[in-house]
Scaffold this active site. Structure first.
Site, mmCIF file in Angstrom:
data_model
loop_
_atom_site.group_PDB
_atom_site.id
_atom_site.type_symbol
_atom_site.label_atom_id
_atom_site.label_comp_id
_atom_site.label_asym_id
_atom_site.label_seq_id
_atom_site.Cartn_x
_atom_site.Cartn_y
_atom_site.Cartn_z
ATOM 1 N N GLY A 1 0.848 -1.191 0.000
ATOM 2 C CA GLY A 1 0.000 0.000 0.000
ATOM 3 C C GLY A 1 0.875 1.228 0.000
ATOM 4 O O GLY A 1 2.055 1.157 0.383
ATOM 5 N N GLN B 1 2.786 9.912 1.929
ATOM 6 C CA GLN B 1 4.139 9.359 2.064
ATOM 7 C C GLN B 1 5.099 9.880 1.007
ATOM 8 O O GLN B 1 6.323 9.766 1.180
ATOM 9 C CB GLN B 1 4.101 7.831 2.011
ATOM 10 C CG GLN B 1 3.396 7.216 3.227
ATOM 11 C CD GLN B 1 3.277 5.715 3.088
ATOM 12 O OE1 GLN B 1 2.336 5.228 2.460
ATOM 13 N NE2 GLN B 1 4.219 4.977 3.653
ATOM 14 N N CYS C 1 5.842 -0.417 7.726
ATOM 15 C CA CYS C 1 5.499 0.799 6.974
ATOM 16 C C CYS C 1 6.725 1.244 6.201
ATOM 17 O O CYS C 1 7.835 1.274 6.748
ATOM 18 C CB CYS C 1 5.064 1.901 7.935
ATOM 19 S SG CYS C 1 4.599 3.434 7.113
ATOM 20 N N LEU C 2 6.528 1.612 4.948
ATOM 21 C CA LEU C 2 7.648 2.089 4.127
ATOM 22 C C LEU C 2 8.224 3.386 4.688
ATOM 23 O O LEU C 2 9.368 3.727 4.392
ATOM 24 C CB LEU C 2 7.186 2.284 2.672
ATOM 25 C CG LEU C 2 6.770 0.994 1.957
ATOM 26 C CD1 LEU C 2 6.126 1.324 0.616
ATOM 27 C CD2 LEU C 2 7.957 0.048 1.788
ATOM 28 N N HIS D 1 -4.505 1.377 7.628
ATOM 29 C CA HIS D 1 -3.138 1.895 7.762
ATOM 30 C C HIS D 1 -2.927 3.070 6.789
ATOM 31 O O HIS D 1 -2.351 4.097 7.165
ATOM 32 C CB HIS D 1 -2.161 0.736 7.491
ATOM 33 C CG HIS D 1 -0.713 1.093 7.428
ATOM 34 N ND1 HIS D 1 0.218 0.617 8.322
ATOM 35 C CD2 HIS D 1 -0.007 1.846 6.532
ATOM 36 C CE1 HIS D 1 1.410 1.085 7.995
ATOM 37 N NE2 HIS D 1 1.304 1.833 6.910
ATOM 38 N N GLU D 2 -3.417 2.926 5.559
ATOM 39 C CA GLU D 2 -3.232 3.997 4.552
ATOM 40 C C GLU D 2 -4.077 5.223 4.883
ATOM 41 O O GLU D 2 -3.622 6.371 4.713
ATOM 42 C CB GLU D 2 -3.582 3.494 3.151
ATOM 43 C CG GLU D 2 -2.802 2.284 2.647
ATOM 44 C CD GLU D 2 -1.330 2.351 2.871
ATOM 45 O OE1 GLU D 2 -0.779 3.453 2.949
ATOM 46 O OE2 GLU D 2 -0.705 1.271 2.994
ATOM 47 N N HIS E 1 -2.420 7.345 7.322
ATOM 48 C CA HIS E 1 -1.422 8.252 6.719
ATOM 49 C C HIS E 1 -2.091 9.544 6.244
ATOM 50 O O HIS E 1 -1.534 10.630 6.428
ATOM 51 C CB HIS E 1 -0.747 7.588 5.511
ATOM 52 C CG HIS E 1 0.367 6.649 5.850
ATOM 53 N ND1 HIS E 1 1.487 7.023 6.557
ATOM 54 C CD2 HIS E 1 0.561 5.343 5.547
ATOM 55 C CE1 HIS E 1 2.313 5.983 6.674
ATOM 56 N NE2 HIS E 1 1.768 4.948 6.075
HETATM 57 O O1 GNR Z 1 4.071 -2.676 2.601
HETATM 58 C C1 GNR Z 1 3.432 -2.545 3.636
HETATM 59 N N1 GNR Z 1 3.149 -3.639 4.371
HETATM 60 C C2 GNR Z 1 2.262 -3.631 5.448
HETATM 61 C C3 GNR Z 1 2.260 -4.721 6.297
HETATM 62 C C4 GNR Z 1 1.385 -4.774 7.352
HETATM 63 C C5 GNR Z 1 0.519 -3.737 7.571
HETATM 64 C C6 GNR Z 1 0.520 -2.640 6.753
HETATM 65 C C7 GNR Z 1 1.380 -2.582 5.694
HETATM 66 S S1 GNR Z 1 1.356 -1.212 4.646
HETATM 67 C C8 GNR Z 1 3.023 -1.213 4.093
HETATM 68 C C9 GNR Z 1 3.251 -0.125 3.057
HETATM 69 C C10 GNR Z 1 3.006 1.226 3.704
HETATM 70 O O2 GNR Z 1 3.765 1.738 4.469
HETATM 71 N N2 GNR Z 1 1.878 1.799 3.429
HETATM 72 O O3 GNR Z 1 1.558 2.973 3.999
HETATM 73 NI NI NI Z 2 2.653 3.028 5.872
#
Ligand code: GNR
Ligand code: NI
Length: 168
Positions: free
Chosen positions: A46, A51, A92-93, A134-135, A138
């Site tokens: 995601g 980001q 999270c990236l 999660h997104e 952000h």
């Molecule tokens: O790549 C991602 N893997 C992930 C694993 C578990 C819960 C959420 C994520 S999202 C993350 C990519 C990211 O940072 N998206 O905002």
């Molecule tokens: Ni993230």
């Protein structure tokens, strides 16, 4: 297409609350393409516009193993349809190298615009529900580390700051 730079915690720009997308136009679609290219290259499942320092309410996801299920959500609105919480080790990236357990509602409905500007609604569960929440966090300036204890969050912040100084 372009691979964009991903902001990393504790960059204060990750705390920006994104604004709704007013119109889904050609520029929006270029941003979507760049978000997918950046997400797949990372690789991640995601990516929210926040980001890459674009403060518009837009996110992309693909939880398939083979890049076969690209999903775009513009101006997403989520409603919890099952309050039951599920735990997952999130990464999270924008917080590279750290995985911690987070609890979130297991089942949600989302209404959003697609890349043609058409409204759709769908129900998500499992990893898709986790990733979407999660997104959307952000887009609201929130990170998964905000769900951790202050001690754990501070430990991660210090280590990433040190890594950023090392790279500079
Ligand atoms: O790549 C991602 N893997 C992930 C694993 C578990 C819960 C959420 C994520 S999202 C993350 C990519 C990211 O940072 N998206 O905002
Ligand atoms: Ni993230």
């Amino acid at each position: 297409m372009a691979i964009l730079e991903i902001l990393e915690f504790p960059d204060p720009r990750l705390r920006t609350r994104a604004e709704p997308v007013a119109e889904v136009d050609a520029k929006t679609r270029t941003l979507i393409d760049d978000l997918f290219e950046t997400m797949y290259a990372a690789p991640g499942i995601g990516l929210a516009a926040t980001q890459v320092n674009v403060h518009q309410r837009l996110l992309v996801m693909d939880i398939s193993d083979d890049q076969s299920d690209p999903q775009v959500y513009i101006n997403p609105e989520v409603t919890v349809i099952d309050e039951q919480l599920g735990e997952y080790d999130e990464g999270c990236l924008s917080v590279p190298g750290y995985y911690e357990t987070v609890s979130r509602p297991q089942r949600v409905a989302v209404t959003a615009l697609d890349r043609d500007g058409n409204t759709f609604t769908r129900e998500l569960d499992g990893l898709a529900a986790i990733c979407l929440q999660h997104e959307i966090d952000h887009l609201d300036g929130k990170l998964f580390v905000d769900y951790l204890t202050p001690l754990k969050r501070q430990r991660i912040r210090k280590k990433l700051e040190k890594e950023h100084r090392r790279r500079a």
